[in-house]
Design a protein around this motif. Structure first.
Motif, PDB file in Angstrom:
ATOM      1  N   GLN A   1      -5.644   6.709  -0.112  1.00  0.00           N
ATOM      2  CA  GLN A   1      -5.600   5.246  -0.233  1.00  0.00           C
ATOM      3  C   GLN A   1      -4.426   4.784  -1.098  1.00  0.00           C
ATOM      4  N   GLN A   2      -4.160   5.533  -2.176  1.00  0.00           N
ATOM      5  CA  GLN A   2      -3.022   5.180  -3.004  1.00  0.00           C
ATOM      6  C   GLN A   2      -1.702   5.343  -2.270  1.00  0.00           C
ATOM      7  N   GLN A   3      -1.616   6.361  -1.416  1.00  0.00           N
ATOM      8  CA  GLN A   3      -0.402   6.540  -0.616  1.00  0.00           C
ATOM      9  C   GLN A   3      -0.280   5.486   0.471  1.00  0.00           C
ATOM     10  N   GLN A   4      -1.396   5.062   1.040  1.00  0.00           N
ATOM     11  CA  GLN A   4      -1.370   4.086   2.116  1.00  0.00           C
ATOM     12  C   GLN A   4      -1.096   2.673   1.605  1.00  0.00           C
ATOM     13  N   GLN A   5      -1.399   2.394   0.347  1.00  0.00           N
ATOM     14  CA  GLN A   5      -1.204   1.053  -0.205  1.00  0.00           C
ATOM     15  C   GLN A   5       0.035   1.040  -1.101  1.00  0.00           C
ATOM     16  N   PRO A   6       1.176   0.679  -0.539  1.00  0.00           N
ATOM     17  CA  PRO A   6       2.393   0.658  -1.365  1.00  0.00           C
ATOM     18  C   PRO A   6       2.351  -0.495  -2.359  1.00  0.00           C
ATOM     19  N   VAL A   7       2.960  -0.293  -3.500  1.00  0.00           N
ATOM     20  CA  VAL A   7       3.049  -1.333  -4.527  1.00  0.00           C
ATOM     21  C   VAL A   7       4.072  -2.379  -4.099  1.00  0.00           C
ATOM     22  N   ARG A   8       4.028  -3.525  -4.779  1.00  0.00           N
ATOM     23  CA  ARG A   8       4.995  -4.585  -4.486  1.00  0.00           C
ATOM     24  C   ARG A   8       6.386  -4.151  -4.930  1.00  0.00           C
ATOM     25  N   THR A   9       7.364  -4.488  -4.129  1.00  0.00           N
ATOM     26  CA  THR A   9       8.765  -4.169  -4.435  1.00  0.00           C
ATOM     27  C   THR A   9       9.552  -5.468  -4.551  1.00  0.00           C
ATOM     28  N   ASP A  10      10.730  -5.362  -5.177  1.00  0.00           N
ATOM     29  CA  ASP A  10      11.572  -6.545  -5.337  1.00  0.00           C
ATOM     30  C   ASP A  10      12.516  -6.758  -4.165  1.00  0.00           C
TER      31      ASP A  10
END
Length: 396
Positions: free
Chosen positions: A273-282
């Motif tokens: 799940q952590q790999q599938q949900q990317p964090v916000r990028t600029d």
């Protein structure tokens, strides 16, 4: 040798007298002739050529007055622009330099009676900036040459571009610092406290070893025995500590090995799940989306116009194609913004947990500045999510 010869004393004397400026009251502007004295000016006024010029001027006096006024204005402004440029200068300085030329147009033949009146007229016509001071009137030439205006515009554009480049580099540095701070784990710094006595009656005691507690009266044999016992005790204590550390490490390894299969499955799922949900990028630019040009550096031709992203370079730059004109431009991410279409259109999510997911725009929430989207791809297909305006854009 005759009296009218070129090298005669009389001719040389006349040339010396005629050299330089003469008195203005003995100058005839109609005939453009300067007389040396009152008698010469009187004889000139009685001459046939002067009377003929007066007859011509009497037929249309305004034509001659306008002609001399235009000549005076043109020569004065030409001297002001060539000699002083756009500097602020006293009007009398410019006029004295202008009349130093012998063949200049005199002011008494123009429609302006005084230099002050002429200076005020230049200010009203917008040819110069004029201001009155206790020392007199000052003028400043306004350069309206198309080449000069073009050069000034180019300098302004270059200065603005340099400022934009500096702002972009500063923003890039700030982003790098922020990324470094986000990725760095916070280290716990030790806290040092001051040694304070809680009560005045409390005594500070120090515990010393057995060898130091023994007095100097003990014999050397006793001291040697105590040293041997201390060494043996220290070695035994160190061996005990090693055994305790080894036993604790073994117990930790056993605990790790004794994890149940259910716990291992849960850990694997959380990692997925952590790999599938990317964090916000600029960076949010993606190909085949519609964007709006918001920078004013390119002029009104492209400002507030829509374009299609053809290619993304280095995450922050894009090659766009204008929809109206078909021109291709290379723009930075900060020079464009997302486009929110009407409900029912397909969009692409550009940031957040559903990044790079196509969706259908269901509705717009103007109060909360977001929109309701129905996902059309991915594992959560058919799910409705709320996404902010800047996190999605219209698909081309």
């Amino acid at each position: 040798m005759g009296k009218s010869d070129f090298l005669s004393p009389k001719a040389i004397s006349n040339r010396i007298k005629a050299k330089g400026l003469q008195k203005l009251r003995w100058y005839c502007q109609m005939c453009q002739k300067q007389c040396r004295d009152e008698n010469g000016f009187k004889c000139h006024c009685m001459s046939e050529s002067h009377q003929r010029q007066l007859l011509l001027a009497s037929e249309n006096p305004n034509r001659f007055l306008d002609y001399f006024s235009d000549e005076f204005k043109r020569d004065f402004l030409e001297l002001l622009s060539r000699r002083f440029g756009t500097k602020r200068v006293h009007n009398n300085i410019v006029y004295n330099e202008y009349i130093s030329h012998r063949e200049h147009v005199h002011m008494n033949s123009t429609k302006w009676e005084t230099l002050t009146e002429f200076t005020k007229w230049l200010g009203r016509q917008g040819l110069c900036k004029v201001d009155e001071t206790p020392k007199g009137w000052y003028i400043e030439y306004i350069d309206r040459d198309p080449e000069t205006i073009r050069r000034q515009d180019e300098q302004a554009k270059k200065k603005k571009q340099d400022l934009d480049d500096q702002e972009r580099s500063a923003k890039f540095i700030r982003d790098q610092v922020r990324r470094g701070r986000d990725g760095k784990e916070t280290e716990e710094t030790p806290v040092y406290t001051e040694l304070k006595r809680e009560s005045e009656e409390e005594k500070v005691a120090f515990k010393l070893g057995a060898s130091s507690a023994a007095g100097p009266s003990k014999p050397s044999s006793v001291l040697g025995a105590t040293a041997v016992r201390a060494s043996t005790s220290s070695s035994s204590s160190s061996s005990v500590k090693r055994k305790d550390m080894s036993s604790s490490s073994d117990s930790k390894m056993e605990k790790k090995k004794k994890k149940s299969a259910l716990e291992e499955i849960i850990e694997m799922e959380t990692r997925k799940q952590q790999q599938q949900q990317p964090v916000r990028t600029d960076h949010w630019l993606q190909p085949n989306i519609v964007v709006k040009v918001v920078t004013k550096r390119l002029g009104d031709k492209y400002h507030k116009k829509k374009a299609v992203v053809m290619e993304v370079r280095d995450k922050y730059e894009a090659v766009v194609k204008m929809i109206d004109s078909g021109d291709k431009l290379k723009l930075d991410q900060t020079h464009v913004e997302t486009v929110v279409p009407t409900p029912g259109k397909r969009v692409l999510i550009l940031n957040g947990p559903h990044r790079e997911t196509e969706a259908l725009l269901e509705g717009i929430n103007e109060k909360s500045f977001n929109a309701t989207l129905t996902l059309e791809s991915g594992q959560q297909k058919g799910k409705s999510v709320d996404v902010a305006y800047e996190d999605f854009s219209k698909l081309a």
